[in-house]
Enzyme design. Structure first.
Site, PDB file in Angstrom:
ATOM      1  N   HIS A   1       0.844  -1.188   0.000  1.00 25.25           N
ATOM      2  CA  HIS A   1       0.000   0.000   0.000  1.00 25.25           C
ATOM      3  C   HIS A   1       0.882   1.242   0.000  1.00 25.25           C
ATOM      4  O   HIS A   1       2.072   1.195   0.324  1.00 25.25           O
ATOM      5  CB  HIS A   1      -0.913   0.027   1.231  1.00 25.25           C
TER       6      HIS A   1
ATOM      7  N   ASP B   1      -1.359   8.625  -1.980  1.00 22.47           N
ATOM      8  CA  ASP B   1      -1.238   9.752  -2.911  1.00 22.47           C
ATOM      9  C   ASP B   1      -2.105  10.880  -2.367  1.00 22.47           C
ATOM     10  O   ASP B   1      -3.330  10.765  -2.325  1.00 22.47           O
ATOM     11  CB  ASP B   1      -1.703   9.311  -4.300  1.00 22.47           C
TER      12      ASP B   1
ATOM     13  N   HIS C   1      -3.582  14.410  -3.027  1.00 21.83           N
ATOM     14  CA  HIS C   1      -3.814  15.358  -4.108  1.00 21.83           C
ATOM     15  C   HIS C   1      -3.335  16.759  -3.749  1.00 21.83           C
ATOM     16  O   HIS C   1      -3.164  17.594  -4.640  1.00 21.83           O
ATOM     17  CB  HIS C   1      -5.299  15.389  -4.476  1.00 21.83           C
TER      18      HIS C   1
ATOM     19  N   HIS D   1      -5.625   8.979  -1.468  1.00 18.69           N
ATOM     20  CA  HIS D   1      -6.010   7.591  -1.718  1.00 18.69           C
ATOM     21  C   HIS D   1      -4.778   6.722  -1.910  1.00 18.69           C
ATOM     22  O   HIS D   1      -3.671   7.221  -2.150  1.00 18.69           O
ATOM     23  CB  HIS D   1      -6.928   7.481  -2.941  1.00 18.69           C
ATOM     24  N   CYS D   2      -4.970   5.430  -1.814  1.00 18.93           N
ATOM     25  CA  CYS D   2      -3.905   4.474  -2.085  1.00 18.93           C
ATOM     26  C   CYS D   2      -3.701   4.374  -3.599  1.00 18.93           C
ATOM     27  O   CYS D   2      -4.659   4.475  -4.368  1.00 18.93           O
ATOM     28  CB  CYS D   2      -4.272   3.118  -1.499  1.00 18.93           C
TER      29      CYS D   2
ATOM     30  N   HIS E   1      -7.839  -0.699  -5.134  1.00 19.30           N
ATOM     31  CA  HIS E   1      -7.592  -0.212  -3.777  1.00 19.30           C
ATOM     32  C   HIS E   1      -8.503   0.967  -3.437  1.00 19.30           C
ATOM     33  O   HIS E   1      -9.023   1.055  -2.320  1.00 19.30           O
ATOM     34  CB  HIS E   1      -6.120   0.175  -3.619  1.00 19.30           C
TER      35      HIS E   1
ATOM     36  N   MET F   1      -9.819   2.637   0.236  1.00 17.50           N
ATOM     37  CA  MET F   1      -8.612   3.371   0.604  1.00 17.50           C
ATOM     38  C   MET F   1      -8.615   4.778   0.032  1.00 17.50           C
ATOM     39  O   MET F   1      -7.913   5.109  -0.925  1.00 17.50           O
ATOM     40  CB  MET F   1      -7.367   2.601   0.173  1.00 17.50           C
TER      41      MET F   1
ATOM     42  N   HIS G   1     -27.081  17.147  -2.377  1.00 19.08           N
ATOM     43  CA  HIS G   1     -28.264  17.994  -2.187  1.00 19.08           C
ATOM     44  C   HIS G   1     -28.760  17.785  -0.764  1.00 19.08           C
ATOM     45  O   HIS G   1     -28.827  16.651  -0.287  1.00 19.08           O
ATOM     46  CB  HIS G   1     -29.350  17.610  -3.196  1.00 19.08           C
TER      47      HIS G   1
ATOM     48  N   GLU H   1     -28.562  24.847  -4.429  1.00 17.42           N
ATOM     49  CA  GLU H   1     -29.521  23.772  -4.161  1.00 17.42           C
ATOM     50  C   GLU H   1     -28.868  22.407  -4.305  1.00 17.42           C
ATOM     51  O   GLU H   1     -29.089  21.496  -3.508  1.00 17.42           O
ATOM     52  CB  GLU H   1     -30.733  23.883  -5.082  1.00 17.42           C
ATOM     53  N   THR H   2     -28.068  22.254  -5.346  1.00 22.98           N
ATOM     54  CA  THR H   2     -27.323  21.028  -5.608  1.00 22.98           C
ATOM     55  C   THR H   2     -25.970  21.449  -6.150  1.00 22.98           C
ATOM     56  O   THR H   2     -25.886  22.392  -6.935  1.00 22.98           O
ATOM     57  CB  THR H   2     -28.049  20.148  -6.643  1.00 22.98           C
TER      58      THR H   2
ATOM     59  N   HIS I   1     -28.052  13.696  -5.640  1.00 24.31           N
ATOM     60  CA  HIS I   1     -29.286  13.906  -6.385  1.00 24.31           C
ATOM     61  C   HIS I   1     -29.295  13.179  -7.720  1.00 24.31           C
ATOM     62  O   HIS I   1     -30.126  13.460  -8.583  1.00 24.31           O
ATOM     63  CB  HIS I   1     -29.605  15.387  -6.574  1.00 24.31           C
TER      64      HIS I   1
END
Length: 330
Positions: free
Chosen positions: A85, A88, A90, A125-126, A135, A140, A245, A269-270, A296
């Site tokens: 494992h 990463d 971002h 994330h992995c 993964h 993960m 939403h 709203e969304t 939604h």
């Protein structure tokens, strides 16, 4: 020479205690995450999935620092696991977000330090070579929030603050079915691999869930708040797009891609979360009751499980809404 502080992580939907405005100069913030491979229950029918997790939860814990701080993560892969494992981020710059420096086989640990040089909410994330999608959709993934040193601001520069913060990790699960049409149950990760990848390649999830399972954030597990409280929701999706939403409420201020250097959108709203990112939405609850927070894409919410609830206490405001005539004969 920077000051150092160690933070104990907590399981979602909670977020570890933190200051919204930085106190003093940048520091090194130390975190420790242990990888756990385990079987998890995905729904009320008892469907199981072979999961890979950071700290035993899906999503992994949310990390919070301020812009200019340094994140120092110890990533542990216990000898009881079976897979290599890594992680990463971002938010990080270089070495595949840290994945190139953190690959650990069972029985190893690695320490990564990187500078939080931009504010916002970010996915981590992995990402082991050749197995990244498996993964990620097996659990993960998680979120990192890098707050501006002077706290959140609206488009005019006025300060924004929250009374509570919750983190929601949306996941798409790909649980294979046996020949009899029932979901398969596998004794180990390796035995689930080929069948799971075959389902993944259809791009058709068996479940779309918040925080690892259908109903993980509903009923007795609902988010809680009170009328007048401002709640920040960090919503991450490491793989697919999402459309959050809040039924009966709104996003007062929403950073749809999670980047606090950009002005928030108002009265949403969304909102749209591109796959591989994390949004932040701030809302002040004005009415008591049970709210539904969902994707939604209503098929995913109501048929596959991408829904949560918020239980809000307080006094009803008739000026905002009232029943003029109860349902009765026409």
């Amino acid at each position: 020479g920077l000051p150092r502080v160690a933070v104990d992580l907590v399981a979602p939907p909670l977020v570890h205690p933190h200051s919204q405005v930085a106190a003093g100069a940048p520091k090194v913030v130390q975190f420790r995450m242990s990888i756990e491979e385990k079987k998890m229950v995905a729904d009320d029918d008892g469907t199981t999935a072979q999961a890979m997790t950071f700290n035993g939860s899906v999503p992994g814990p949310t990390l919070v620092v301020h812009e200019g701080d340094y994140i120092e993560l110890t990533l542990v892969n216990p000898a009881t696991n079976s897979m290599p494992h890594n992680v990463d981020f971002h938010a990080a710059t270089g070495a595949l977000g840290g994945a190139g420096l953190t690959q650990v086989v069972p029985g190893q640990e690695a320490v990564l330090r990187f500078k939080a040089d931009r504010s916002g909410t970010f996915v981590y994330h992995c990402a082991p070579a050749g197995m990244v999608p498996w993964h990620v959709v097996s659990g993960m993934n998680g979120a990192l929030m890098v707050l501006p040193r002077d706290g959140l601001r609206d488009a005019a520069g006025a300060a924004l603050a929250y009374d509570r913060v919750y983190t929601i990790g949306e996941s798409d699960l790909y649980v294979p079915k046996a020949a009899d049409g029932n979901y398969s149950d596998y004794p180990a990760l390796a035995s689930a691999y080929a069948d799971t990848v075959a389902v993944m390649r259809t791009l058709t999830p068996s479940h779309a869930v918040f925080n690892g399972a259908v109903g993980a954030l509903t009923g007795a597990n609902a988010l809680t708040a009170a009328v007048g409280e401002s709640v920040l929701i960090i919503h991450s999706q490491a793989n697919r797009d999402s459309r959050p939403h809040l039924i009966g409420g709104h996003g007062d201020w929403v950073w749809t891609t999670g980047k606090f250097a950009n002005p928030p959108q108002l009265n949403m709203e969304t909102w749209f979360i591109p796959g591989g990112s994390a949004a932040a939405a701030l809302y002040t609850f004005k009415q008591p009751g049970t709210y539904a927070y969902l994707s939604h894409n209503l098929i995913e919410a109501m048929e596959l499980g991408a829904a949560a609830q918020a239980s809000v206490e307080g006094q009803w405001d008739d000026d905002l809404m009232t029943s003029v005539a109860a349902p009765g004969p026409a």
